[in-house]
Write a protein that holds these residues in place. Structure first.
Motif, PDB file in Angstrom:
ATOM      1  N   VAL A 150      40.062  65.967  53.354  1.00 45.41           N
ATOM      2  CA  VAL A 150      41.163  66.607  54.060  1.00 45.41           C
ATOM      3  C   VAL A 150      40.581  67.878  54.653  1.00 45.41           C
ATOM      4  O   VAL A 150      39.936  68.655  53.951  1.00 45.41           O
ATOM      5  CB  VAL A 150      42.319  66.966  53.099  1.00 45.41           C
ATOM      6  N   HIS A 151      40.771  68.058  55.933  1.00 46.05           N
ATOM      7  CA  HIS A 151      40.245  69.254  56.593  1.00 46.05           C
ATOM      8  C   HIS A 151      41.370  70.012  57.278  1.00 46.05           C
ATOM      9  O   HIS A 151      42.396  69.437  57.629  1.00 46.05           O
ATOM     10  CB  HIS A 151      39.182  68.878  57.628  1.00 46.05           C
ATOM     11  N   ALA A 152      41.133  71.295  57.479  1.00 43.16           N
ATOM     12  CA  ALA A 152      42.108  72.154  58.137  1.00 43.16           C
ATOM     13  C   ALA A 152      41.389  72.969  59.216  1.00 43.16           C
ATOM     14  O   ALA A 152      41.099  74.147  59.024  1.00 43.16           O
ATOM     15  CB  ALA A 152      42.781  73.077  57.119  1.00 43.16           C
ATOM     16  N   CYS A 160      36.709  75.067  58.960  1.00 43.08           N
ATOM     17  CA  CYS A 160      37.645  74.376  58.083  1.00 43.08           C
ATOM     18  C   CYS A 160      38.201  75.368  57.073  1.00 43.08           C
ATOM     19  O   CYS A 160      37.459  76.163  56.494  1.00 43.08           O
ATOM     20  CB  CYS A 160      36.958  73.219  57.352  1.00 43.08           C
ATOM     21  N   VAL A 169      39.762  74.494  54.252  1.00 41.40           N
ATOM     22  CA  VAL A 169      39.728  74.015  52.865  1.00 41.40           C
ATOM     23  C   VAL A 169      38.653  74.810  52.129  1.00 41.40           C
ATOM     24  O   VAL A 169      37.491  74.860  52.563  1.00 41.40           O
ATOM     25  CB  VAL A 169      39.429  72.503  52.800  1.00 41.40           C
ATOM     26  N   HIS A 223      35.126  73.550  51.458  1.00 38.69           N
ATOM     27  CA  HIS A 223      34.397  73.247  52.691  1.00 38.69           C
ATOM     28  C   HIS A 223      33.940  74.523  53.372  1.00 38.69           C
ATOM     29  O   HIS A 223      32.831  74.606  53.911  1.00 38.69           O
ATOM     30  CB  HIS A 223      35.283  72.429  53.643  1.00 38.69           C
ATOM     31  N   MET A 233      31.217  74.650  56.314  1.00 34.85           N
ATOM     32  CA  MET A 233      31.912  73.982  57.422  1.00 34.85           C
ATOM     33  C   MET A 233      32.489  75.048  58.348  1.00 34.85           C
ATOM     34  O   MET A 233      33.710  75.212  58.485  1.00 34.85           O
ATOM     35  CB  MET A 233      33.000  73.063  56.860  1.00 34.85           C
TER      36      MET A 233
HETATM   37 CU   LIG Z   1      37.219  70.549  55.560  1.00 38.02          CU
END
Ligand SMILES: [Cu+2]
Length: 381
Positions: free
Chosen positions: A313-315, A357, A359, A362, A367
């Motif tokens: 799950v990424h944001a 990202c 999260v 991450h 990321m």
């Molecule tokens: Cu992510």
């Protein structure tokens, strides 16, 4: 409209089509785009400078020890991978140079483009040491072009695409019907992906994944971009589990300082070594090493976002500017496993901004990247 059902004459059980290519009962009389794509072994570096280029600060010791520096039982930032690469012709001797605007694709395969009504043909050559394939999302495929082995009761001739052996070649044919193009609430381009699906988990984590853009019929500029779009960027929020790569043992042997000391536990995420091989990247680049996200104030910029195959799950969060997605404005979106999303940005705020990202794990693992908005050009008199 190029995409239409053509006249067919039925003679007994034989269907004869006139003037264009037959694909089931559907006809596509648009352009055929032929790509020569190989799976190649490449040594990849997630963070070649081993510095945090997003912050300019020293790494936290935990981060440096886990994801940056090689050690007795640490691989570091370099891994052998299998990547899709484009060649100029069927001899597969000359790599096709990536255009500067697409250098930011990093370890993703070449961009495949088509318009609704066109047909994509990919001549795929497997130069790696394990069976591999090309499985597309969104576009049309018959069973000989699906690129995935399943118990589907199809004959052997429809199986050659499932697992192209090392050294083998297969031509995938993917027509692009209306249902692969923009729907009512889409922009004038749609984002898809392709990836190897022979051993999906190991193939994708080894690196075999790439992007595909389909524009509406008649909505493509001569430079390949959709009408009304000044720039396009493709970013895969890509957690790579190198623990399940086909090359993980090779990487242990090549890049750790004491391979015998490596803890090769089955549930690797829960070991320090396992965690060090979860690579938090954007297009295979971590800690600000994704370059080329540069645009100018006031341009119409289309962002295509995707994610990979793990439990992800990424944001994605753009600092400094906002985007419109699905008719709504935001600066943070969400991407689940294998998601594909399209966002439009008209940047009004020049500067160099974070794109990362949100999260936590991450973000800590790298990321993160920067994008730059250049100020609008002022003409001098
Ligand atoms: Cu992510």
């Amino acid at each position: 409209m190029k995409n239409r059902i053509q006249l067919a004459a039925v003679v007994g059980s034989v269907v004869i089509f006139v003037g264009c290519q037959a694909v089931g009962a559907i006809q596509f009389d648009g352009t055929t785009h032929r790509y020569y794509i190989a799976a190649d072994e490449v040594v990849w570096d997630y963070a070649p400078t081993r510095q945090d280029l997003t912050t300019g600060e020293e790494f936290d010791p935990f981060v440096a020890e886990t994801w940056v520096n090689p050690g007795p039982d640490r691989i570091g930032t370099k891994y052998k991978k299998a990547l899709y690469r484009e060649y100029t012709d069927e001899t597969f001797t000359t790599l096709k140079l990536r255009a500067p605007e697409w250098e930011h694709l990093g370890f993703l395969g070449p961009l495949i483009r088509a318009e609704v009504g066109d047909t994509i043909e990919v001549v795929f050559k497997n130069n790696v040491s394990f069976p591999a394939s090309m499985h597309p999302h969104g576009v049309f495929y018959n069973k000989d072009s699906e690129g995935a082995p399943t118990k589907d009761d199809t004959p052997g001739s429809d199986k050659a695409d499932d697992a192209v052996p090392p050294g083998g070649t297969h031509t995938y044919v993917w027509p692009v019907p209306e249902r692969a193009g923009p729907a009512e609430n889409d922009q004038n381009s749609v984002f898809w992906m392709y990836h190897s699906h022979t051993n999906e988990d190991k193939d994708v984590n080894s690196g075999l994944m790439g992007p595909m853009i389909v524009t509406a019929d008649g909505a493509t500029q001569p430079n390949g971009r959709p009408d009304g779009v000044d720039r396009e960027f493709i970013v895969s929020f890509h957690e790579v589990d190198e623990n399940v790569s086909w090359y993980q043992e090779d990487n242990i042997q090549a890049y750790t300082m004491d391979p015998a000391s490596v803890d090769r536990e089955e549930i690797q995420f829960f070991t320090p070594f396992g965690l060090s091989n979860f690579r938090q990247s954007m297009n295979g680049l971590s800690f600000g090493h994704l370059k080329g996200l540069e645009m100018r104030q006031g341009e119409r910029v289309r962002w295509y976002l995707m994610a990979s195959t793990n439990f992800e799950v990424h944001a994605p969060h753009w600092h400094g500017n906002t985007v419109v997605m699905n008719g709504m404005r935001t600066d943070v979106t969400d991407l689940q496993t294998m998601a594909m999303q399209v966002a439009t940005m008209v940047p009004d705020n020049p500067g160099t901004w974070l794109f990362h990202c949100h999260v936590r794990d991450h973000l800590i693992g790298g990321m993160t990247s920067l994008y730059t908005v250049l100020p609008v050009e002022v003409s001098s008199r």
